[in-house]
Design an enzyme around this catalytic site. Sequence first.
Site, short mmCIF file in Angstrom:
data_model
loop_
_atom_site.label_atom_id
_atom_site.label_comp_id
_atom_site.label_asym_id
_atom_site.label_seq_id
_atom_site.Cartn_x
_atom_site.Cartn_y
_atom_site.Cartn_z
N ASP A 1 0.86 -1.20 0.00
CA ASP A 1 0.00 0.00 0.00
C ASP A 1 0.89 1.25 0.00
O ASP A 1 1.71 1.43 0.89
CB ASP A 1 -0.94 0.01 1.21
CG ASP A 1 -2.11 0.95 0.99
OD1 ASP A 1 -1.88 2.11 0.57
OD2 ASP A 1 -3.26 0.53 1.23
N SER B 1 -7.09 4.69 -1.38
CA SER B 1 -6.94 3.23 -1.34
C SER B 1 -8.24 2.52 -1.71
O SER B 1 -8.21 1.38 -2.18
CB SER B 1 -6.50 2.78 0.06
OG SER B 1 -5.17 3.15 0.28
N THR C 1 -8.25 -1.53 1.23
CA THR C 1 -7.64 -2.43 0.23
C THR C 1 -8.18 -3.86 0.34
O THR C 1 -8.70 -4.39 -0.65
CB THR C 1 -6.09 -2.41 0.34
OG1 THR C 1 -5.66 -1.05 0.32
CG2 THR C 1 -5.44 -3.18 -0.78
N GLU D 1 -1.19 -7.90 1.77
CA GLU D 1 -0.95 -6.46 1.70
C GLU D 1 0.08 -6.02 2.73
O GLU D 1 -0.08 -6.28 3.92
CB GLU D 1 -2.25 -5.67 1.93
CG GLU D 1 -2.05 -4.19 1.68
CD GLU D 1 -3.18 -3.30 2.19
OE1 GLU D 1 -3.33 -2.20 1.66
OE2 GLU D 1 -3.89 -3.69 3.13
N ASP E 1 2.25 2.61 3.46
CA ASP E 1 1.43 3.82 3.29
C ASP E 1 1.37 4.65 4.57
O ASP E 1 1.56 5.87 4.55
CB ASP E 1 0.02 3.38 2.87
CG ASP E 1 -0.97 4.51 2.81
OD1 ASP E 1 -0.88 5.33 1.89
OD2 ASP E 1 -1.85 4.57 3.70
N HIS F 1 2.79 8.45 4.92
CA HIS F 1 1.86 9.56 5.19
C HIS F 1 2.44 10.50 6.24
O HIS F 1 2.17 11.70 6.22
CB HIS F 1 0.51 9.03 5.69
CG HIS F 1 -0.50 8.80 4.60
ND1 HIS F 1 -0.95 9.81 3.79
CD2 HIS F 1 -1.15 7.68 4.20
CE1 HIS F 1 -1.84 9.32 2.93
NE2 HIS F 1 -1.97 8.03 3.15
N ASP G 1 -1.19 0.18 -4.87
CA ASP G 1 -2.43 0.85 -5.27
C ASP G 1 -2.18 2.31 -5.67
O ASP G 1 -2.94 2.91 -6.39
CB ASP G 1 -3.49 0.75 -4.16
CG ASP G 1 -2.96 1.20 -2.81
OD1 ASP G 1 -1.74 1.41 -2.65
OD2 ASP G 1 -3.79 1.35 -1.88
N HIS G 2 -1.08 2.88 -5.16
CA HIS G 2 -0.69 4.27 -5.44
C HIS G 2 0.64 4.52 -4.75
O HIS G 2 1.10 3.67 -3.99
CB HIS G 2 -1.74 5.26 -4.89
CG HIS G 2 -2.06 5.02 -3.45
ND1 HIS G 2 -1.22 5.41 -2.43
CD2 HIS G 2 -3.07 4.33 -2.86
CE1 HIS G 2 -1.72 5.01 -1.29
NE2 HIS G 2 -2.84 4.33 -1.50
#
Length: 353
Positions: A54, A95, A148, A241, A246, A250, A288-289
Site C-alpha cells: 500500500d 486506497s 484495500t 498487503e 502507506d 503519510h 495501489d498508489h
Amino acid sequence: MKNIVLIVALLASCLASCSSHTYTHARAHEVESPSAMPAATKHPARNVILMIGDGMGAEHVWAAWLCNQGKLNITSLPVTGFSITTSASHTITDSAAGGTAIACGCKTRNGQVGVDTHGVPVDSLAVQMQRVGKATGIVVTKSVTDATPAAFYAHVKRRKDTPAIAEALVGAGFDVVAGGGAADFSTEQKERLQKNCRLLELVADGECPPASQRGTWLPQMVAKALCVLEQDEQGFFLMVEGSKIDVSAHVKDLPETVRETLDFDQAVGVVLQWMRKHPDTLLVVTADHQTGGLSILGGDKEKGTVKGHFSTFDHSGVAVPVYACGAGAGVFAGVQENAGLAAKIRAAAAVRP
Ligand SMILES: [Zn+2]
C-alpha cells in the site's frame, strides 16, 4: 520587501530540509537468487498470489533496495511494468478506488469500495476464483476491514462503513483471514468468522504494530497461509498487503517506510521460496498508489543508507511498479491501467469473469 522575500525563502528551504531524512538500515536480509526465480511460463496458473504494497511507489522500493545493500526479492522478479493509478474521479486515487481497480478491474470514485461509479456492486477476483473452486485468503498488516482488503469482498459507497464491511467479510467464505481489526467485529461475528475460516488470526484491535515492533509476523503469516491454502486441490487465490508502507509514508517517516518495505520484501521472499516447489503459480507484486511523493536524494548501498525527501503528506499521482513471475507472468510487462490487472490475472489462471 526584500527582507520578507528572504524570510519566506529561508522558511521554504527549512521546511524542505525538514522533510529530508537519512536512514541507515543495520542488517540486510538475504534474498532469493535471481537464477532461482520461477520463469514466466505460459501454462495456466493454478495458484495466484497478489501482493500489494500500500503506497509503495518505485521510490519506496529503491529506498529499500539501497538500505538492503543493493538487493531485494521484489527487484529480482523477471517481469516488470507500470500501473496507472488514476481513479474515475481523481488523478490521485485513494486506497478505496485503487483497491477496487485492482480487485474488481473497475475504476471507481475515490471513497468507494467494490462498486462502480454508479454504486453498483462489482465482483472481485477473490469471488471469481471461489466460483471455480479455488480457496481464497487475505493477509494484511492493517485492519482486515481496511479499504484495500475490503475491495476483495465488500461493496460499500463509503469506505468508512466498517460495520457493513465487517459483516461482508464474515460471509465472504475466505479460508484464510489474517491481520488487525479485531475490534471491528462483534463476538458473534468473530465466532461465525472462526467457523467459516480454516485460519483466522486477528492479532490487534486496530492496525498491527509497525514493522519495527512487529518482528517477522508478516513473512511468517504468509508461510502459514500458504501451508493451509496449498492443500486445496483446485488451487487458491491469496492477497497479501504490506498495508503500513502507506501509513509510514503519510507521516514522512523514512526509516519506518523502509522497514515496512523490507518486511514486505521478506514476505515476497517466502512466496518465492514456496514457488520453487509450486511452479504452477502466478505471483504479482504491485501497489495501489504512491504515498508521500518520496524522492531519493542520495544514499550508499554499501552502507545500507538512503537519503529521501517526502513532498506531500498525501498520495501522489505517479504510476506504480508491477513485478511478476511464474505462470502467465509475461503479460504484466509494460504500462497498464490498474483496472486492467484483474483481467490479466484471470486470463493467466484461465478463470472467466
Ligand atoms: Zn493505499
